[in-house]
Design a protein around this motif. Structure first.
Motif, short mmCIF file in Angstrom:
data_model
loop_
_atom_site.label_atom_id
_atom_site.label_comp_id
_atom_site.label_asym_id
_atom_site.label_seq_id
_atom_site.Cartn_x
_atom_site.Cartn_y
_atom_site.Cartn_z
N PHE A 48 26.79 47.79 11.87
CA PHE A 48 26.48 46.41 12.26
C PHE A 48 27.49 46.00 13.32
O PHE A 48 28.44 45.26 13.05
CB PHE A 48 26.56 45.48 11.06
N HIS A 49 27.34 46.54 14.52
CA HIS A 49 28.38 46.40 15.54
C HIS A 49 28.55 44.95 15.99
O HIS A 49 27.61 44.29 16.44
CB HIS A 49 28.04 47.29 16.74
N ASN A 50 29.80 44.46 15.85
CA ASN A 50 30.17 43.13 16.35
C ASN A 50 29.20 42.03 15.92
O ASN A 50 28.90 41.13 16.70
CB ASN A 50 30.24 43.15 17.89
N HIS A 51 28.73 42.10 14.67
CA HIS A 51 27.80 41.06 14.23
C HIS A 51 28.59 39.81 13.83
O HIS A 51 29.47 39.86 12.97
CB HIS A 51 26.94 41.54 13.06
N PRO A 52 28.29 38.66 14.44
CA PRO A 52 29.11 37.47 14.24
C PRO A 52 29.15 36.98 12.79
O PRO A 52 30.19 36.48 12.33
CB PRO A 52 28.47 36.42 15.17
N LEU A 112 28.90 38.76 9.95
CA LEU A 112 29.77 39.62 9.15
C LEU A 112 31.23 39.47 9.57
O LEU A 112 32.13 39.43 8.72
CB LEU A 112 29.33 41.08 9.28
N GLU A 113 31.47 39.39 10.87
CA GLU A 113 32.84 39.21 11.35
C GLU A 113 33.45 37.92 10.81
O GLU A 113 34.61 37.87 10.41
CB GLU A 113 32.88 39.21 12.88
N ILE A 157 20.49 40.56 7.94
CA ILE A 157 20.57 41.42 9.12
C ILE A 157 19.56 42.57 9.05
O ILE A 157 18.91 42.91 10.03
CB ILE A 157 21.99 42.00 9.26
N ASP A 158 19.48 43.20 7.88
CA ASP A 158 18.66 44.41 7.73
C ASP A 158 17.71 44.24 6.55
O ASP A 158 18.15 44.20 5.39
CB ASP A 158 19.56 45.64 7.52
N TRP A 178 35.16 46.33 7.72
CA TRP A 178 35.33 45.67 9.03
C TRP A 178 36.59 46.25 9.65
O TRP A 178 37.69 46.10 9.11
CB TRP A 178 35.46 44.16 8.86
N SER A 180 34.02 46.98 14.81
CA SER A 180 32.84 47.52 14.13
C SER A 180 32.81 47.10 12.67
O SER A 180 33.85 46.94 12.02
CB SER A 180 32.83 49.05 14.21
N THR A 181 31.62 46.93 12.15
CA THR A 181 31.41 46.75 10.71
C THR A 181 30.38 47.79 10.29
O THR A 181 29.35 47.97 10.94
CB THR A 181 30.88 45.34 10.39
#
Length: 272
Positions: A111-115, A117-118, A153-154, A35, A56-57
């Protein structure tokens, strides 16, 4: 110091870099989930490149050859939380799951700006202020949380995370022609091609009629020469992308190979 790393656990760390540029050649033994709090990360692979900014993550699968360049940006340091997803922890996780695996080629995941993961990573930041050791049971919970979020997510992530196979013996010519620019120890090249160091050196000499060190240096210098003459790049832009540790070593090897330095070549090209 320009570069500081704070571990709350052997598998979870916070890095803070304030210098101009930090470069590393990577083929990690573990999957690395990152992250990026501030700064910029560029990841260069043989056939594609990625640039990640603040927020970014991304996931770098294990055994993926890459050049990783970290730089501060917008007046802020390069600051990131990284989590190692080790084979040991992943085996323990998947022993409890009934995952259906598909064959997939490992790749860099973004995983752009995924809440979710953040939120997972942000919850770790206060622990870096602790003076005492971070409890292992909490570390395991946070890593398992991150794995569960990735799977949410994936749907194809299991094919990478739950693949515990070691590299098979593969075609040496194809692999080396694709990956010669990565400044890896010969032991790592051997491992990634499914060979011991002794077998790697023996097979290499049989195929290329040269030692790995000489062949790698020549290939890297030829690539650098092409970048200077055909792509109009500057020496400072290409030395780290062609497998050299620093600019002075690159310039010395370049002049020894071609009879003129990179800067002399630039002047010749400018005046022609």
């Amino acid at each position: 110091m320009d570069y500081q790393v704070h571990y709350i656990n052997p598998d979870i760390k916070l890095s803070n870099y304030t210098g101009k540029l930090f470069k590393t050649e990577a083929a990690f033994n573990d999957h690395l989930l990152v992250w990026l709090i501030s700064g910029e990360t560029k990841i260069i692979q043989a056939d594609e490149s990625f640039v990640f900014g603040a927020g970014s993550t991304f996931l770098i699968p294990r055994n993926q050859l890459a050049t990783i360049i970290n730089v501060p940006k917008d007046g802020l340091p390069h600051k990131a939380v990284a989590m190692h997803l080790s084979t040991k922890r992943l085996r323990e996780f998947y022993d409890r799951e009934n995952a259906k695996l598909k064959t997939a080629t490992p790749k860099i995941f973004s995983f752009h700006n995924h809440p979710l993961l953040e939120s997972c990573f942000a919850s770790l930041v206060p622990y870096f202020e602790m003076q005492e050791n971070f409890p292992e049971n909490i570390a395991s919970l946070k890593i398992n949380e991150a794995i569960s979020i990735l799977r949410t997510i994936d749907k194809n992530i299991d094919s990478v995370l739950a693949n515990f196979e070691e590299p098979d013996k593969i075609d040496l010519i194809t692999f080396m022609e694709k990956n010669f620019m990565f400044n890896m120890p010969l032991e790592k090249f051997g491992y990634l091609t499914g060979r011991s160091l002794t077998t790697f050196k023996r097979d290499f000499h049989k195929i290329f009629n040269s030692t790995p060190q000489r062949w790698l240096t020549r290939k890297r210098l030829e690539l650098a020469h092409y970048q200077l003459t055909e792509k109009n790049k500057k020496p400072v832009e290409i030395y780290y992308e062609t497998g050299f540790e620093n600019l002075s070593h690159f310039s010395f090897a370049f002049k020894k190979q071609f009879g003129y330095s990179p800067t002399q070549l630039q002047r010749i090209k400018t005046n022609s």
